[in-house]
Design a protein around this motif. Structure first.
Motif, PDB file in Angstrom:
ATOM      1  N   SER A 217       0.739  -1.234  -0.007  1.00  0.00           N
ATOM      2  CA  SER A 217      -0.053   0.150   0.035  1.00  0.00           C
ATOM      3  C   SER A 217       0.887   1.334  -0.027  1.00  0.00           C
ATOM      4  CB  SER A 217      -0.834   0.024   1.125  1.00  0.00           C
ATOM      5  OG  SER A 217      -0.204   0.090   2.470  1.00  0.00           O
ATOM      6  N   TYR A 218       2.059   1.155   0.652  1.00  0.00           N
ATOM      7  CA  TYR A 218       2.844   2.426   0.651  1.00  0.00           C
ATOM      8  C   TYR A 218       3.832   2.586  -0.502  1.00  0.00           C
ATOM      9  CZ  TYR A 218       6.197  -1.272   2.389  1.00  0.00           C
ATOM     10  OH  TYR A 218       6.907  -2.570   2.260  1.00  0.00           O
ATOM     11  N   PHE A 219       3.616   1.805  -1.598  1.00  0.00           N
ATOM     12  CA  PHE A 219       4.702   1.764  -2.832  1.00  0.00           C
ATOM     13  C   PHE A 219       4.291   3.179  -3.454  1.00  0.00           C
ATOM     14  CE2 PHE A 219       5.318   0.975  -7.289  1.00  0.00           C
ATOM     15  CZ  PHE A 219       6.558   0.759  -7.128  1.00  0.00           C
ATOM     16  N   ALA A 220       3.286   3.807  -3.749  1.00  0.00           N
ATOM     17  CA  ALA A 220       3.036   5.022  -4.298  1.00  0.00           C
ATOM     18  C   ALA A 220       2.952   6.066  -3.623  1.00  0.00           C
ATOM     19  CB  ALA A 220       1.914   4.827  -5.308  1.00  0.00           C
ATOM     20  N   GLN A 221       3.213   5.982  -2.132  1.00  0.00           N
ATOM     21  CA  GLN A 221       3.305   7.092  -1.350  1.00  0.00           C
ATOM     22  C   GLN A 221       4.744   7.510  -0.988  1.00  0.00           C
ATOM     23  OE1 GLN A 221       1.514   5.504   2.052  1.00  0.00           O
ATOM     24  NE2 GLN A 221      -0.785   5.157   1.111  1.00  0.00           N
TER      25      GLN A 221
ATOM     26  N   LYS B 179       8.411   6.133   0.432  1.00  0.00           N
ATOM     27  CA  LYS B 179       8.262   5.208   1.725  1.00  0.00           C
ATOM     28  C   LYS B 179       8.817   4.176   1.578  1.00  0.00           C
ATOM     29  CE  LYS B 179       4.067   7.114   3.727  1.00  0.00           C
ATOM     30  NZ  LYS B 179       2.849   7.305   4.595  1.00  0.00           N
ATOM     31  N   ALA B 180       8.779   3.454   0.500  1.00  0.00           N
ATOM     32  CA  ALA B 180       9.428   2.131   0.206  1.00  0.00           C
ATOM     33  C   ALA B 180      10.970   2.122   0.296  1.00  0.00           C
ATOM     34  CB  ALA B 180       9.110   1.500  -0.900  1.00  0.00           C
ATOM     35  N   GLN B 181      11.774   3.325  -0.198  1.00  0.00           N
ATOM     36  CA  GLN B 181      13.177   3.309   0.090  1.00  0.00           C
ATOM     37  C   GLN B 181      13.409   3.689   1.283  1.00  0.00           C
ATOM     38  OE1 GLN B 181      11.599   3.925  -2.650  1.00  0.00           O
ATOM     39  NE2 GLN B 181      12.717   3.075  -4.405  1.00  0.00           N
TER      40      GLN B 181
END
Length: 70
Positions: A29-33, A44-46
């Motif tokens: 869910s946080y991939f595009a945030q 957020k992913a990085q």
């Protein structure tokens, strides 16, 4: 590229044709945030990956510095 690497690539390709690989992906869910700090955006992913890496490195440092293993 060595002969062994070339053979491995050919075998991998043949296996993909024979067993017909299927593409699967999981998108968190946080991939595009992202986090915003002023004019900067941090995905957020990085950020999560970086924090986990720092935690693992800190754990390894403490383990190797302050135990009999180091």
């Amino acid at each position: 590229m060595t002969n062994h690497e070339a053979n491995a690539l050919v075998i991998e390709g043949v296996m993909g044709l024979v067993w017909s690989t299927t593409y699967h992906a999981a998108t968190p869910s946080y991939f595009a945030q992202s986090f915003r700090f002023g004019d900067f955006y941090f995905p957020k992913a990085q950020v999560y990956g970086c924090l986990i890496a720092i935690g693992v490195l800190t754990f390894l440092y403490v383990l190797l510095r302050f135990t009999w293993l180091g």
